[in-house]
Design an enzyme around this catalytic site. Structure first.
Site, PDB file in Angstrom:
ATOM      1  N   HIS A   5      33.005   6.334  66.533  1.00  0.00           N
ATOM      2  CA  HIS A   5      32.117   7.363  66.000  1.00  0.00           C
ATOM      3  C   HIS A   5      30.676   6.883  65.882  1.00  0.00           C
ATOM      4  O   HIS A   5      30.414   5.769  65.455  1.00  0.00           O
ATOM      5  CB  HIS A   5      32.632   7.781  64.607  1.00  0.00           C
ATOM      6  CG  HIS A   5      31.786   8.804  63.930  1.00  0.00           C
ATOM      7  ND1 HIS A   5      31.227   8.604  62.693  1.00  0.00           N
ATOM      8  CD2 HIS A   5      31.402  10.049  64.327  1.00  0.00           C
ATOM      9  CE1 HIS A   5      30.539   9.689  62.350  1.00  0.00           C
ATOM     10  NE2 HIS A   5      30.629  10.571  63.318  1.00  0.00           N
ATOM     11  N   HIS A  41      21.438  10.028  64.936  1.00  0.00           N
ATOM     12  CA  HIS A  41      22.100  10.907  63.973  1.00  0.00           C
ATOM     13  C   HIS A  41      21.183  11.241  62.812  1.00  0.00           C
ATOM     14  O   HIS A  41      20.926  12.400  62.540  1.00  0.00           O
ATOM     15  CB  HIS A  41      23.397  10.262  63.453  1.00  0.00           C
ATOM     16  CG  HIS A  41      24.244  11.197  62.661  1.00  0.00           C
ATOM     17  ND1 HIS A  41      23.887  11.638  61.397  1.00  0.00           N
ATOM     18  CD2 HIS A  41      25.425  11.797  62.947  1.00  0.00           C
ATOM     19  CE1 HIS A  41      24.813  12.470  60.950  1.00  0.00           C
ATOM     20  NE2 HIS A  41      25.759  12.582  61.863  1.00  0.00           N
TER      21      HIS A  41
END
Length: 273
Positions: A5, A41
């Site tokens: 991830h 992110h």
């Protein structure tokens, strides 16, 4: 598929694959003209993770190409699937098609090397909003126009917003997609989420007439949750700790039922028991 991830820096590719990931997920942010800009992110992100690692998108693609091109000194044979988590929330709905076109051109040049011995990994375009389904057509049309329809064989799709399964099916219909569909379900590791929708997705996958080929659950960092997800019949687990998933897969209860996917396993084919 053990899906690492938030792999947004080139150095993290090795790190996650060495821990057991055969797949990675990478965030893609866009500028105001719908150009893919960074693998980034930002805050907030998963608990226990640095949210701020990043590369320029095209630099990341070149690093990824090295990691997935046989014969390259950086080649990682185990890395077979890449999920691009497309942060299209910053775009207007009418920019989705453009974002798809621009994304395709970037991948074609910097990842697929214009079809000349580029990276070999399978690619999933993960879109958070079903209204942004024109991104898919923008992407696929561009590959055809640029003379590389064969690369569509390497391409899959995911709507990642936890929308109702029926609504996701409608978005694929509008996009003209039948096949190569991964269905994600999940939530940040800071929160808990049950498996109700995962089970619904698995039922659609196994029904013989559903739209889903594969189901993955995110973000799973605990052994107990890993077992629950495997028991529910998922095909992939996205995690911050690939070694945890690997450990559970080696437990007696799972060893005979599951194995880690290789390049020979087609990620667009529904697994039949």
């Amino acid at each position: 598929w053990i899906m690492g991830h938030m792999v947004n820096a080139i150095g993290q590719i090795d790190e996650f694959v060495n821990l057991g990931a055969n797949s990675i997920e990478t965030d893609v942010s866009f500028d105001s003209s719908a150009n893919p800009e960074y693998t980034y992110h930002g805050i907030p992100c998963d608990c226990g993770r640095n949210c701020k690692k990043w590369e320029n998108f095209n630099d990341f693609l070149k690093g990824l190409r090295s990691a997935t091109t046989p014969g390259n000194s950086k080649y990682k044979e185990k890395l077979v699937l890449v999920v691009f988590d497309l942060k299209t929330g910053s775009l207007y709905d009418n920019q989705a098609n453009d974002a798809g076109k621009k994304l395709a051109k970037n991948l074609l040049q910097h990842y697929w090397n214009n079809g000349n011995n580029g990276g070999r990994a399978y690619i999933v375009l993960s879109i958070p909003d079903p209204n942004h389904y024109p991104l898919i057509k923008g992407f696929t049309d561009t590959l055809k126009q640029e003379g590389h329809p064969e690369l569509l064989d390497k391409l899959g799709y995911d709507f990642s917003g936890n929308d109702a399964i029926g609504d996701v099916a409608k978005a694929y219909k509008k996009a003209g997609v039948s096949g190569h569909v991964w269905q994600s379900d999940g939530i940040t590791n800071c929160l808990l989420r049950g498996l109700t929708r995962v089970k619904e997705a698995v039922a659609n996958r196994d029904s013989g007439n559903g739209y889903i080929n594969k189901v993955y659950y995110w973000t799973v960092d605990k052994r107990a949750t890993t077992r629950d997800a495997l028991d529910a019949g998922v095909d992939g687990i996205m995690t911050n700790y690939p070694d945890v998933i690997t450990d559970v897969l080696n437990e007696a209860a799972y060893k005979s039922k599951f194995r880690v996917a290789t390049y020979e396993d087609n990620p667009w084919e529904t697994f039949k028991k």
